[in-house]
Write a protein that holds these residues in place. Structure first.
Motif, PDB file in Angstrom:
ATOM      1  N   ARG B 152       0.855  -1.185   0.000  1.00  0.00           N
ATOM      2  CA  ARG B 152       0.000   0.000   0.000  1.00  0.00           C
ATOM      3  C   ARG B 152       0.892   1.236   0.000  1.00  0.00           C
ATOM      4  O   ARG B 152       2.049   1.178   0.389  1.00  0.00           O
ATOM      5  N   LEU B 153       0.314   2.349  -0.350  1.00  0.00           N
ATOM      6  CA  LEU B 153       1.102   3.570  -0.488  1.00  0.00           C
ATOM      7  C   LEU B 153       1.349   4.265   0.845  1.00  0.00           C
ATOM      8  O   LEU B 153       2.237   5.105   0.956  1.00  0.00           O
ATOM      9  N   ASN B 154       0.526   3.967   1.830  1.00  0.00           N
ATOM     10  CA  ASN B 154       0.672   4.613   3.135  1.00  0.00           C
ATOM     11  C   ASN B 154       1.199   3.624   4.158  1.00  0.00           C
ATOM     12  O   ASN B 154       0.438   2.886   4.769  1.00  0.00           O
ATOM     13  N   CYS B 155       2.489   3.610   4.342  1.00  0.00           N
ATOM     14  CA  CYS B 155       3.055   2.619   5.269  1.00  0.00           C
ATOM     15  C   CYS B 155       2.720   2.952   6.721  1.00  0.00           C
ATOM     16  O   CYS B 155       2.761   2.076   7.575  1.00  0.00           O
ATOM     17  N   LEU B 156       2.392   4.207   6.987  1.00  0.00           N
ATOM     18  CA  LEU B 156       2.159   4.586   8.381  1.00  0.00           C
ATOM     19  C   LEU B 156       0.852   4.029   8.923  1.00  0.00           C
ATOM     20  O   LEU B 156       0.673   3.926  10.129  1.00  0.00           O
ATOM     21  N   HIS B 157      -0.081   3.701   8.041  1.00  0.00           N
ATOM     22  CA  HIS B 157      -1.314   3.078   8.502  1.00  0.00           C
ATOM     23  C   HIS B 157      -1.268   1.563   8.349  1.00  0.00           C
ATOM     24  O   HIS B 157      -2.285   0.908   8.505  1.00  0.00           O
ATOM     25  N   GLN B 158      -0.110   1.070   8.038  1.00  0.00           N
ATOM     26  CA  GLN B 158       0.020  -0.374   7.958  1.00  0.00           C
ATOM     27  C   GLN B 158       0.445  -0.882   9.323  1.00  0.00           C
ATOM     28  O   GLN B 158       1.557  -1.381   9.511  1.00  0.00           O
ATOM     29  N   PHE B 159      -0.435  -0.706  10.291  1.00  0.00           N
ATOM     30  CA  PHE B 159      -0.138  -1.135  11.662  1.00  0.00           C
ATOM     31  C   PHE B 159       0.112  -2.632  11.661  1.00  0.00           C
ATOM     32  O   PHE B 159       1.091  -3.119  12.207  1.00  0.00           O
ATOM     33  N   ASP B 367       8.164  -8.130 -13.598  1.00  0.00           N
ATOM     34  CA  ASP B 367       8.567  -7.521 -12.346  1.00  0.00           C
ATOM     35  C   ASP B 367       9.408  -8.501 -11.529  1.00  0.00           C
ATOM     36  O   ASP B 367       9.197  -9.714 -11.587  1.00  0.00           O
ATOM     37  N   ILE B 368      10.336  -7.941 -10.802  1.00  0.00           N
ATOM     38  CA  ILE B 368      11.023  -8.726  -9.754  1.00  0.00           C
ATOM     39  C   ILE B 368      10.849  -7.903  -8.489  1.00  0.00           C
ATOM     40  O   ILE B 368      11.261  -6.742  -8.449  1.00  0.00           O
ATOM     41  N   PHE B 369      10.206  -8.464  -7.478  1.00  0.00           N
ATOM     42  CA  PHE B 369      10.040  -7.709  -6.232  1.00  0.00           C
ATOM     43  C   PHE B 369      10.237  -8.592  -5.012  1.00  0.00           C
ATOM     44  O   PHE B 369      10.009  -9.806  -5.054  1.00  0.00           O
ATOM     45  N   PHE B 370      10.658  -7.966  -3.984  1.00  0.00           N
ATOM     46  CA  PHE B 370      10.943  -8.672  -2.733  1.00  0.00           C
ATOM     47  C   PHE B 370      10.985  -7.648  -1.610  1.00  0.00           C
ATOM     48  O   PHE B 370      10.844  -6.443  -1.848  1.00  0.00           O
ATOM     49  N   ILE B 371      11.183  -8.139  -0.407  1.00  0.00           N
ATOM     50  CA  ILE B 371      11.217  -7.270   0.768  1.00  0.00           C
ATOM     51  C   ILE B 371      12.665  -7.121   1.247  1.00  0.00           C
ATOM     52  O   ILE B 371      13.421  -8.088   1.253  1.00  0.00           O
ATOM     53  N   THR B 372      13.002  -5.937   1.649  1.00  0.00           N
ATOM     54  CA  THR B 372      14.312  -5.693   2.248  1.00  0.00           C
ATOM     55  C   THR B 372      14.171  -4.455   3.131  1.00  0.00           C
ATOM     56  O   THR B 372      13.056  -4.071   3.477  1.00  0.00           O
ATOM     57  N   THR B 373      15.276  -3.890   3.533  1.00  0.00           N
ATOM     58  CA  THR B 373      15.199  -2.629   4.288  1.00  0.00           C
ATOM     59  C   THR B 373      15.745  -1.505   3.408  1.00  0.00           C
ATOM     60  O   THR B 373      16.556  -1.741   2.511  1.00  0.00           O
ATOM     61  N   GLY B 399      12.759  -0.054 -14.391  1.00  0.00           N
ATOM     62  CA  GLY B 399      11.991   0.768 -13.459  1.00  0.00           C
ATOM     63  C   GLY B 399      12.255   0.277 -12.039  1.00  0.00           C
ATOM     64  O   GLY B 399      12.345  -0.913 -11.791  1.00  0.00           O
ATOM     65  N   VAL B 400      12.403   1.223 -11.134  1.00  0.00           N
ATOM     66  CA  VAL B 400      12.619   0.859  -9.729  1.00  0.00           C
ATOM     67  C   VAL B 400      11.588   1.564  -8.872  1.00  0.00           C
ATOM     68  O   VAL B 400      11.377   2.780  -9.006  1.00  0.00           O
ATOM     69  N   TYR B 401      10.977   0.808  -7.993  1.00  0.00           N
ATOM     70  CA  TYR B 401       9.929   1.330  -7.094  1.00  0.00           C
ATOM     71  C   TYR B 401      10.264   0.861  -5.687  1.00  0.00           C
ATOM     72  O   TYR B 401      10.424  -0.332  -5.450  1.00  0.00           O
ATOM     73  N   ILE B 402      10.393   1.825  -4.802  1.00  0.00           N
ATOM     74  CA  ILE B 402      10.679   1.498  -3.404  1.00  0.00           C
ATOM     75  C   ILE B 402       9.482   1.942  -2.578  1.00  0.00           C
ATOM     76  O   ILE B 402       9.190   3.144  -2.495  1.00  0.00           O
ATOM     77  N   GLN B 403       8.794   1.003  -1.994  1.00  0.00           N
ATOM     78  CA  GLN B 403       7.607   1.322  -1.200  1.00  0.00           C
ATOM     79  C   GLN B 403       7.840   0.937   0.259  1.00  0.00           C
ATOM     80  O   GLN B 403       7.833  -0.249   0.593  1.00  0.00           O
ATOM     81  N   PRO B 404       8.049   1.932   1.136  1.00  0.00           N
ATOM     82  CA  PRO B 404       8.150   1.607   2.563  1.00  0.00           C
ATOM     83  C   PRO B 404       6.878   0.908   3.018  1.00  0.00           C
ATOM     84  O   PRO B 404       5.778   1.211   2.523  1.00  0.00           O
ATOM     85  N   GLN B 405       7.011  -0.027   3.932  1.00  0.00           N
ATOM     86  CA  GLN B 405       5.834  -0.729   4.403  1.00  0.00           C
ATOM     87  C   GLN B 405       5.943  -0.983   5.894  1.00  0.00           C
ATOM     88  O   GLN B 405       7.017  -0.772   6.487  1.00  0.00           O
ATOM     89  N   HIS B 406       4.813  -1.421   6.446  1.00  0.00           N
ATOM     90  CA  HIS B 406       4.760  -1.813   7.860  1.00  0.00           C
ATOM     91  C   HIS B 406       5.332  -0.742   8.780  1.00  0.00           C
ATOM     92  O   HIS B 406       6.180  -1.015   9.631  1.00  0.00           O
TER      93      HIS B 406
END
Lengths: 555, 491, 424
Positions: B152-159, B367-373, B399-406
């Motif tokens: 999601r685009l709003n990581c701050l509400h990803q409680f 697409d290639i996507f995964f989770i990291t910091t 294309g590179v997309y970095i979406q902060p989460q959680h």
């Protein structure tokens, strides 16, 4: 029946002579007496069974090996850290108690805001380490003296700052967990050695096996390490305190404020909470001091904020007309902390609070604006270091009439529950007469608002057997109201379906007969299947509610 | 399809909801990804949860693999193409009711076939909206999107990592149906629960096992969800987006961490020029043009206000975030060369048109996507560029997309690799790059939390213990292995 | 009171862990959060105050017995009193330290003591000193050149009471001598009890040897009265607590001051002038028996009373003894008055100070436990970056002098009087 020498020596070989004992006197101190702590079943004056040994492991490897011995010889085991709650104690005669106090490390990744903690790292120590680097922790309502890991992994973990930080379970990242069959589960990114940052997946999340709306209280092995999400702390690196014990206070400067917000009615109170759910303004929100009871809270506050105060002062304080006015003002109240990350941010949050008060006819309680009271409440709610005040009145308490669900539901029952308690206070002497309404709990138990978890406090004397028995009867009656309003889950007699009143486990047949009647029995049947898969010898007691699927009639 | 099978399926869903037309079936055999699939033997379109349960029970008896699909075609991750022969597609797109909207609790309950456009329109009438993944397909199932935990685009509400999905009605692969979350503790009837003022808000549980997490990110391998309750947001009365340009992604790191730490803004993500160009450009030519105009890297920060002093909130945060930008040597702008904040906002939250935006540039993409910091992203970006150059793939197309989460504790890092699916050479090149890069990202510590296609093998080979537990979960919830058989390497 | 009289308290303990940690709101690090040396060293719940409450219940009910393990557990408590202070942060009706000591007395009454305690108690019986190997005949040797009156022979109101440690330990005698000279220099007319100067027996009380304590205390009390003493000044914190709290309980009505209180007063009155610079960063260790256990006895007689059905109170109100009126500021004032001294605080200070490990007779009966406890404190002192740790108790000083921190490093340990002397 004592452990055989072979078994004892095998366990001793794992942890070392110093870290295991089978001395009766030592073992006796590892029995729970539900009235003398946080039982959430009963209350009762019985002691839980005597363990055959108490063992203090240091690593996941040691725990895995202990489980190996236990599985081989069919010995039950349970682990605990602070031992405050009955949940951590064994429930059978052929069982060993694990004490995890040797596992207490805390390591913080500042940038990515998480801490990797071991079981005995209590909320206070994790928070203290986090604050050094500008971070904070969700400390659940049980207080900072309880284990962060145990709360988050194995019980509920709603708290004052859940509204802004999430419930304990929402703050779990990677976990290292020794399952009862000895497998070591490392969840999410931890499993592949990529780090602690993500506790989900790969694919469906294994962590779901061991932690639901609440945890399984140690009945699916032991969580040995956990990464917990941390949150911003716009305060000093060390929590500054002043004042004399027990009335420590803190002055955190202009970007922290603690208010007791009061309302003219339940409806206004609920509406205000609804507003707070919708605006990201509250850092911490809790109805804390109402645990002292509608009739006594302001007076109790005066006692606990006075270094020379004592409970006997209640009799004189209640006659003070100004305090009576303050007490009445707090009838429909709760406490909040707002914290500004910048000056502008603080200005907005102050104005937002004023706006919400205006919209709902609320006000800030005057007494709690006095510097002493303000600074006391601010420290109290920031560190949650005074949670033993739950027990202050008489030495024992239970939380009943749990109100789990939405705040609008909560207010429907509040006066009915209060009236029932008040009736008991006036007509019997078993419970402290604190004034009926004594609900305490978080503005929201989960991040962003929406679900509350409230306890009506009932205080009784753990030394007075009549008080214990009468309180138990009182709580029995509460179950009817609980059922009538369909609260849940599991909030009235919290643990009476996981442990007999005498502290012993239930049999599978007993559990089957309870849960086959559940509205959705497969919820419990799946828990049975999971237990079969990871705990095939059923060695962790009966806090995990299970139903043999064969008992469910197929339609 | 055997007559007996046809008869049994007809009994369950009705003749009008069953098809074994080869032309229709062949559309389910492939998708826009590089995964190879097999043609199913039938497609069924159930109308309700009872039919879904009946289908699953039938599949257990007949040992027929089922592949649930909720979104319209084309799909792009390989999760909906059958991996084994004689599969039956369960197409849930016809179950598209918005069952309930509750403003008080900000909850909406939807069936699998509900799309973002449909839902957002209904929510707007109640003054609400749903947090969205980045510009979803027009025919994307919201339920699938949330079940697969698309970022999601709003990581701050990803409680909760699992936001915004809360409770569900799920039929597991063994044919048993329960409600998950708090809904699982009440009567198995929504009307009864609503009468008790329960609004299916709390997601974990129902009891000590988180049943929702059994089906999340599961690619339909554990069960089928027939409704989900979702936590909605308030529809902002003011919404803005600012752009923060930078030469390198690492230049945005301190800014991003600080904005997250301050809990400011309601949307925050970073893209490189190629990704943003794809998002904004309506045509291939426009995308190419934007790629030359836009800054190398752009962080996008959304700020909104709703019911409590929105102007003050927005104004304060604008100034504060600008201060953060200045402190980190950056500019905080309404517009950059090639794009305005408003445009970026509009494009990111609204569903794509008829054609999915990622297809605009070259027709196909991987697409290639995964989770990291966040602090680790530079090494992955450098590695991807190196691999691309080695493979002869144009680096400026990545294309590179970095979406902060959680709430900022991790990021979804996504590489988008457009290619022409009609050019066999390009397809071969991209396949090789995709495979090599997927492995390399994992080697560098990228975590495939959502392990589609080959990522499942890569991830689970690195994590034997998790694989063992996944198998246990499969044995519990889908003992006959009929749910999307073969996915997540569970054979 | 007997052990059984504490039964209500045992059952009213709520297992909150307050006895194991410093006040939770004071915690500023993981490393220095805990505050019970006993469970800190031994780890089992039995060794905490809560464990002791529960153990007592089991002993009284006949399920646990006084075997060697339990005897050791009972006596492995330095009687530092932190558990008492910690409990009283949130509770108003438990006397935790009293119970712990009563539990020790229960063991002693049943003939259960530790090997290391035997020579201590034997020496007390024979030589009126709780330091094994010391002789009554030598007790006043340290004071022979100090020109203090024998209060049985000359009129005087102020008795200087050194205590066993200062009297006999050659390293510490110098400190006592300095203290006397300091006070005399400020015009204080000091005397001693001469031949009647005997061990205060406070440590015997801490160890649960109540009969021996009462015998010694009664004798000393009579001596003070006979000598016409109006004020006792002592440099020893153990003696300070013994006189101020335990003797007062027995009816002693004499002002009791620690040397630091007096010196602080004299500095403020200008009678002691500190003019030499002592450029040093120091940290101050609050001795348990001067700090949280340094509160005066307040006579009380009353009964338990329940109000509001079950709220447990006392009528009249009981004194709380939660440590807040202990002596914390006087030594700090002194340090601040010394030119060049920079005081840095440890994390566990004042009423929640960590124990030195010597109390409760543990330096003799449980030397490893005692050394570990001291080592923990040296770790904490070294963590402040201080050049030296300063204290106001000979038992503390002695226990720290040979202790090493977790990295094997020592720290210079000074009695506060030594620093004052350097500044004059």
């Amino acid at each position: 029946m004592a452990l055989s020498r072979e078994i004892y020596q095998a366990l001793e070989a794992i942890v070392g002579k110093r870290n295991i004992s089978e001395n009766i006197g030592v073992l006796e101190t590892y029995r729970n007496i539900p009235a003398q702590g946080s039982g959430h079943y009963g209350p009762s004056e019985h002691w839980t069974p005597l363990p055959q040994a108490v063992i203090l492991p240091k690593t996941a490897e040691e725990i895995k090996n202990i489980f190996g011995i236990c599985n081989k010889y069919g010995i039950e085991f349970k682990a605990s850290t602070t031992f405050w709650s009955a949940m951590g104690y064994i429930g059978g005669d052929n069982a060993i108690q694990m004490d995890l106090r040797r596992m207490k490390s805390v390591e913080i990744d500042v940038k990515n805001m998480c801490a990797v903690v071991e079981p005995f790292a209590i909320g206070a120590t994790v928070q203290a380490e986090a604050m050094k680097v500008g971070l904070n922790l969700n400390i659940p309502g049980v207080g900072c003296s309880a284990s962060t890991l145990a709360n988050f992994s194995s019980w509920i973990a709603f708290g004052p700052n859940s509204i802004s930080m999430g419930q304990g379970s929402e703050n779990i990242l990677g976990m290292e967990w020794v399952l009862p069959n000895g497998e070591v589960m490392r969840t999410g990114s931890l499993g592949s050695g990529d780090g602690w940052f993500c506790g989900e997946g790969p694919g469906p999340s294994q962590r779901g096996l061991v932690r639901g709306i609440f945890g399984n209280a140690g009945s699916t092995g032991v969580c040995t390490k956990m990464a917990v999400r941390l949150h911003p702390w716009p305060g000093p690196a060390k929590l500054p305190t002043y004042g004399d014990a027990p009335s420590y206070k803190t002055d955190l400067g202009d970007n922290f404020k603690c208010y007791t917000l009061c309302y003219p009615s339940w409806e206004a109170w609920a509406r205000s909470i609804q507003y707070f759910y919708e605006c990201d303004v509250v850092y911490s929100g809790h109805r804390q001091f109402n645990m002292f009871g509608r009739d006594l809270k302001a007076f109790m506050l005066k006692i606990i904020t006075n270094p020379d105060g004592q409970l006997a002062d209640l009799e004189t304080l209640v006659q003070d007309p100004e305090l009576q006015k303050q007490n009445a003002s707090m009838k429909f109240d709760y406490q909040i902390i707002i914290a500004g990350y910048t000056k502008r941010d603080m200005e907005y949050k102050e104005k937002a609070v004023d706006y919400i008060l205006e919209q709902t006819g609320g006000w800030k309680n005057e007494m709690m604006l006095e510097k002493d009271m303000h600074d006391y409440a601010l420290l109290y709610l920031t560190r949650m270091g005074h949670k033993n005040l739950n027990f202050v009145m008489c030495g024992a308490y239970e939380g009943t009439f749990g109100l789990s669900g939405n705040v609008w539901k909560a207010i429907q029952v509040a006066e009915e529950a209060a009236a029932r308690k008040k009736y008991w206070e006036q007509n019997y002497t078993h419970i402290a007469a604190t004034g009926g309404e004594s609900a305490m709990g978080s503005l929201s138990g989960i991040g962003g608002g929406g679900a509350t978890g409230w306890e009506f406090f009932v205080n009784f004397d753990a030394y007075d057997k009549e008080s214990i028995r009468g309180t138990s009867k009182f709580i029995d009656g509460n179950q009817e109201i609980h059922n009538k309003y369909a609260f849940g889950p599991d909030f009235c007699r919290w643990n009476s379906d996981v442990r007999h009143m005498n502290g012993y486990n239930y049999t599978q047949e007993e559990h089957d007969s309870m849960f086959v009647k559940a509205p959705q029995p497969w919820v419990y049947a799946y828990q049975y299947k999971i237990r079969e898969a990871v705990n095939p010898n059923n060695l962790c007691g009966t806090y995990l509610r299970t139903l043999n699927p064969d008992k469910i009639e197929t339609k | 399809m055997l007559e007996s099978m046809k008869s049994e399926l007809t009994k369950i869903v009705g003749e009008q909801n069953l098809s074994n037309d080869q032309e229709i079936l062949s559309t389910y055999a492939t998708d826009g990804s590089l995964e190879k699939g097999m043609t199913p033997i039938a497609v069924v379109k159930p109308e309700n949860a009872a039919q879904v349960q009946a289908l699953i029970k039938w599949a257990n008896e007949s040992k027929t693999p089922l592949v649930p699909v909720s979104s319209g075609a084309p799909h792009f991750k390989g999760g909906t193409v059958p991996s084994v022969p004689e599969s039956v597609i369960i197409d849930l797109s016809g179950m598209n009711k918005i069952i309930n909207i509750n403003r008080q609790q900000r909850m909406a309950i939807i069936e699998p076939g509900v799309t973002y456009g449909q839902l957002q329109e209904a929510l707007a009438k109640e003054g609400m909206t749903l947090s969205t993944s980045l510009r979803p397909r027009a025919n994307k199932s919201v339920l699938t999107s949330v079940l697969e935990v698309e970022p999601r685009l709003n990581c701050l509400h990803q409680f909760n990592y699992t936001e915004p999905i809360r409770c569900t009605e799920t039929t597991f692969g063994d044919g048993n149906q329960i409600y998950t979350g708090e809904a699982g503790n009440g009567a198995k009837d929504l009307e009864t629960q609503w009468d008790q003022e329960k609004w299916q808000v709390h997601s974990n549980g129902p009891q000590m096992v988180d049943m929702l997490r059994m089906v999340l990110q599961a690619q339909g391998t554990m069960g089928i969800v027939t409704w989900a309750s979702l936590k909605c947001e308030l529809l902002p009365t003011i919404k803005k987006m600012y752009l923060v340009p930078a030469k390198k992604s690492v230049d945005l790191e301190a800014f991003t961490y600080k904005v997250i730490w301050s809990r400011f803004g309601d949307k925050l993500f970073t893209m490189n020029r190629a990704y943003l160009a794809s998002l904004l450009g309506e045509t291939s030519e426009k995308i190419a043009e934007l790629k030359t105009e836009l800054p190398n890297w752009i962080a996008a920060v959304g700020i909104s206000g709703d019911i409590v002093l929105p102007e003050m909130k927005v104004s304060g945060q604008e100034q504060d975030i600008e201060d953060i930008a200045k402190q980190t040597g950056l500019q905080f702008l309404h517009a950059v060369n090639g794009a305005t904040g408003d445009e970026v906002l509009e494009k990111s939250i609204s569903p794509s048109g008829e054609n999915y935006w990622k297809q605009t540039y070259k027709g196909g993409f991987q697409d290639i996507f995964f989770i990291t910091t966040l602090d680790q992203t530079p090494k992955f970006i450098d590695a991807m560029y190196d691999l691309a150059i080695e493979a002869g793939y144009k680096a400026e197309d990545i294309g590179v997309y970095i979406q902060p989460q959680h709430m900022g504790t991790s990021v979804h890092l996504e590489f988008n690799l457009p290619y022409n699916p009609g050019d066999a050479k390009e397809v071969k090149k991209i396949k090789a790059l995709y495979e090599k890069a997927s492995k390399q990202m994992s080697k560098l510590g990228g975590y495939y939390a959502r392990p589609y296609g080959i990522w499942a093998g890569i991830q689970l080979n690195k994590d034997a213990q998790s694989y063992e537990i996944l198998k246990k979960m499969k044995d519990i919830f889908d003992p006959n292995n009929i749910m999307n058989t073969g996915k997540l390497t569970l054979k | 009171m007997a052990l059984i009289d504490y039964r209500p308290m045992m059952e009213r303990c709520s297992t909150c862990a307050g006895c194991k940690f410093i006040p939770f709101e004071k915690i500023t690090s993981l490393r220095f959060a805990e505050n019970c040396p006993s469970i800190g060293y031994y780890d089992f719940m039995t060794y905490s105050a809560r464990g002791r409450f529960q153990l007592s219940q089991s002993l009284l009910d006949g399920r646990a017995v006084l075997d060697d393990t339990i005897t050791e557990a009972i006596h492995s408590c330095t009687s530092c009193g932190y558990c008492d202070t910690g409990c009283k942060i949130t509770r108003y009706n438990l006397e935790v330290l009293e119970h712990n000591i009563e539990q020790k007395a229960y063991a002693v009454e049943n003939g259960k003591m530790l090997e290391g305690q035997k020579p201590v108690m034997e020496n007390l019986a024979k030589e009126n000193s709780m330091i094994p190997g010391t002789k009554k005949a030598n007790r006043m040797d340290w004071a022979k050149d100090l020109n203090m009156k024998d209060l049985f022979k000359e009129k005087g109101e102020v008795a200087f009471f050194a205590g066993c440690k200062y009297s006999y330990d050659p390293k510490l005698q110098k400190v006592a001598q300095s203290a006397v000279k300091l006070l005399q220099g400020a015009g204080v007319d000091l005397g001693t009890l001469g031949a009647a100067d005997n061990c205060c027996t406070g440590r015997a009380h801490q160890m649960g040897f109540f009969k021996e304590f009462e015998k010694g205390a009664t004798t000393n009390l009579k001596a003070f009265q006979a000598a016409g003493v109006k004020t006792i000044i002592t440099p020893c914190s153990d003696c300070y607590h013994a006189f101020k709290r335990q003797y007062a309980k027995l009816g002693m009505d004499i002002e009791v001051l620690h040397v630091v209180e007096y010196v602080d007063r004299l500095i403020q009155e200008g009678k002691i002038k500190l003019t030499k610079s002592v450029p040093m960063t120091v940290t101050y260790h609050d001795p348990c028996h001067l700090g949280r256990l340094g509160e005066a006895y307040v006579p009380w007689e009353g009964r338990e009373k329940k109000i509001y059905n079950q709220i447990h109170t006392w009528e009249p109100k009981r004194p709380r003894y939660n440590g807040i009126y202990g002596i914390y500021d006087a030594p700090r004032n002194i340090l601040k008055a010394i030119p060049g001294v920079n005081l840095v605080e440890m994390e566990r200070i004042r009423e929640y100070s960590w124990c030195c490990g010597a109390g409760g007779g543990c330096s003799e009966s449980n030397p490893e436990f005692s050394a570990w406890t001291a080592g923990e404190r040296v770790t904490e002192a070294n963590a402040t970056g201080a050049d030296a740790m300063v204290t106001a108790c000979p038992w503390c000083k002695d226990n720290f002098v040979n202790a090493v921190d977790e990295d094997g490093k020592k720290i210079e340990v000074l009695d506060i009087i030594e620093l004052v002397q350097q500044a004059m």
